[in-house]
Design a protein around this motif. Structure first.
Motif, PDB file in Angstrom:
ATOM      1  N   ASP A 100      74.767 -55.553 -28.235  1.00 55.52           N
ATOM      2  CA  ASP A 100      76.901 -55.152 -28.602  1.00 55.52           C
ATOM      3  C   ASP A 100      77.222 -56.828 -28.491  1.00 55.52           C
ATOM      4  O   ASP A 100      77.007 -58.323 -28.654  1.00 55.52           O
ATOM      5  N   LYS A 101      78.424 -56.577 -29.895  1.00 56.40           N
ATOM      6  CA  LYS A 101      78.579 -57.359 -30.253  1.00 56.40           C
ATOM      7  C   LYS A 101      79.218 -58.659 -29.802  1.00 56.40           C
ATOM      8  O   LYS A 101      79.279 -59.879 -30.026  1.00 56.40           O
ATOM      9  N   ASP A 102      79.865 -58.489 -29.216  1.00 56.72           N
ATOM     10  CA  ASP A 102      81.077 -59.531 -28.255  1.00 56.72           C
ATOM     11  C   ASP A 102      79.200 -60.498 -27.310  1.00 56.72           C
ATOM     12  O   ASP A 102      80.050 -61.092 -26.883  1.00 56.72           O
TER      13      ASP A 102
ATOM     14  N   VAL B 215      73.773 -63.483 -28.603  1.00 56.73           N
ATOM     15  CA  VAL B 215      71.931 -62.366 -29.539  1.00 56.73           C
ATOM     16  C   VAL B 215      70.893 -63.524 -29.665  1.00 56.73           C
ATOM     17  O   VAL B 215      71.792 -64.521 -30.417  1.00 56.73           O
TER      18      VAL B 215
ATOM     19  N   LEU C   3      72.609 -59.879 -38.698  1.00 55.96           N
ATOM     20  CA  LEU C   3      73.351 -60.021 -36.993  1.00 55.96           C
ATOM     21  C   LEU C   3      75.036 -60.149 -37.730  1.00 55.96           C
ATOM     22  O   LEU C   3      75.960 -59.402 -37.332  1.00 55.96           O
TER      23      LEU C   3
ATOM     24  N   VAL D 121      75.383 -65.309 -32.646  1.00 59.23           N
ATOM     25  CA  VAL D 121      74.386 -65.655 -33.047  1.00 59.23           C
ATOM     26  C   VAL D 121      73.238 -67.063 -32.958  1.00 59.23           C
ATOM     27  O   VAL D 121      73.246 -67.845 -33.638  1.00 59.23           O
TER      28      VAL D 121
ATOM     29  N   PHE E  58      77.967 -59.349 -35.470  1.00 57.76           N
ATOM     30  CA  PHE E  58      78.023 -60.638 -34.547  1.00 57.76           C
ATOM     31  C   PHE E  58      78.520 -61.623 -34.319  1.00 57.76           C
ATOM     32  O   PHE E  58      78.319 -62.654 -34.953  1.00 57.76           O
ATOM     33  N   LYS E  59      78.962 -62.120 -33.302  1.00 57.79           N
ATOM     34  CA  LYS E  59      80.213 -63.082 -33.178  1.00 57.79           C
ATOM     35  C   LYS E  59      78.751 -64.728 -32.780  1.00 57.79           C
ATOM     36  O   LYS E  59      79.337 -65.230 -33.161  1.00 57.79           O
TER      37      LYS E  59
END
Length: 241
Positions: free
Chosen positions: A82-84, A87, A104, A112, A109-110
């Motif tokens: 899930d990019k939101d 990570v 990422l 990381v 991905f916002k």
């Protein structure tokens, strides 16, 4: 026309700076303690181990996904996350996780977080981890007895802990090979594969690679880490000959 060209160039530069600052903000390096604290405090975290399946089986953080960064479909596998949501990514020593963190961010991905020092630092700090009990035991490599015999020499003994997958290790190997030939008969220079000697590395508190250890008559006299100039090796060897 010239003012217009200058304006366009300035706008391009501004856009590049904005995108760069966004990428830097999205990719956040964290030391092991901070990584663990933030991971624990994040209820819906996504934890990613980017090592090989073999490395993962030997020890990994609980509830982590194993996506090998060397896998040709690594980027496609990222699409399952899930990019939101944040990570958290790690590898063995930090090199591969740094590459994965960049990928990422590049893939949208916002948030990381990249563990600095990787699983080496994590395990050496006695942090909890799991391992596959069915995993095949790795070769034991050099025994403690053989190592102690090696470093007991009255000549300087330079130990180089390296790994085939470690880019800085590979960059240092030509220097190590050159010094090995040059100081033949005057000093002992031994390269030790970390992957085949994990128990030995742990006993020596090796939590980063490449690491260089200089012994004489069984006593540790010097320790170096990472990319190092050839001159420094020469100095420390010759000072202890």
């Amino acid at each position: 026309m010239k003012p217009l060209k200058c304006l366009r160039a300035a706008l391009r530069l501004l856009i590049m700076l904005v995108l760069s600052s966004q990428a830097l903000f999205a990719q956040i390096p964290l030391a092991v303690d901070a990584f663990n604290h933030k991971l624990t405090a994040t209820p819906q975290s996504q934890l990613l181990d980017v090592r090989t399946p073999g490395e993962y089986a030997q020890g990994h953080l609980a509830q982590s996904h194993n996506f090998d960064i060397k896998d040709p479909v690594f980027v496609q596998k990222l699409a399952t996350l899930d990019k939101d949501k944040p990570v958290y990514v790690y590898c063995l020593s930090g090199g591969r996780s740094g590459q994965a963190a960049k990928l990422l961010v590049q893939n949208g991905f916002k948030e990381v977080y990249d563990m600095q020092g990787g699983f080496l630092k994590w395990s050496s700090a006695n942090m909890p981890f799991e391992k596959d009990e069915k995993a095949v035991s790795e070769p034991t490599g050099m025994s403690q007895e053989a190592f102690q015999k090696l470093i007991a020499s009255d000549k300087p003994v330079l130990i180089d802990f390296f790994a085939k997958w470690c880019a800085p290790c590979q960059k240092m190997l030509p220097t190590i090979h050159k010094l090995t030939e040059e100081y033949k008969g005057k000093a002992i220079i031994e390269t030790i594969d970390y992957d085949k000697n994990k128990a030995l590395a742990q006993s020596l508190q090796v939590d980063e690679i490449p690491v260089f250890l200089l012994y004489k008559k069984g006593k540790l006299l010097w320790r170096g880490i990472g990319l190092m100039p050839e001159k420094e090796f020469r100095t420390v060897i010759e000072e202890n000959m």
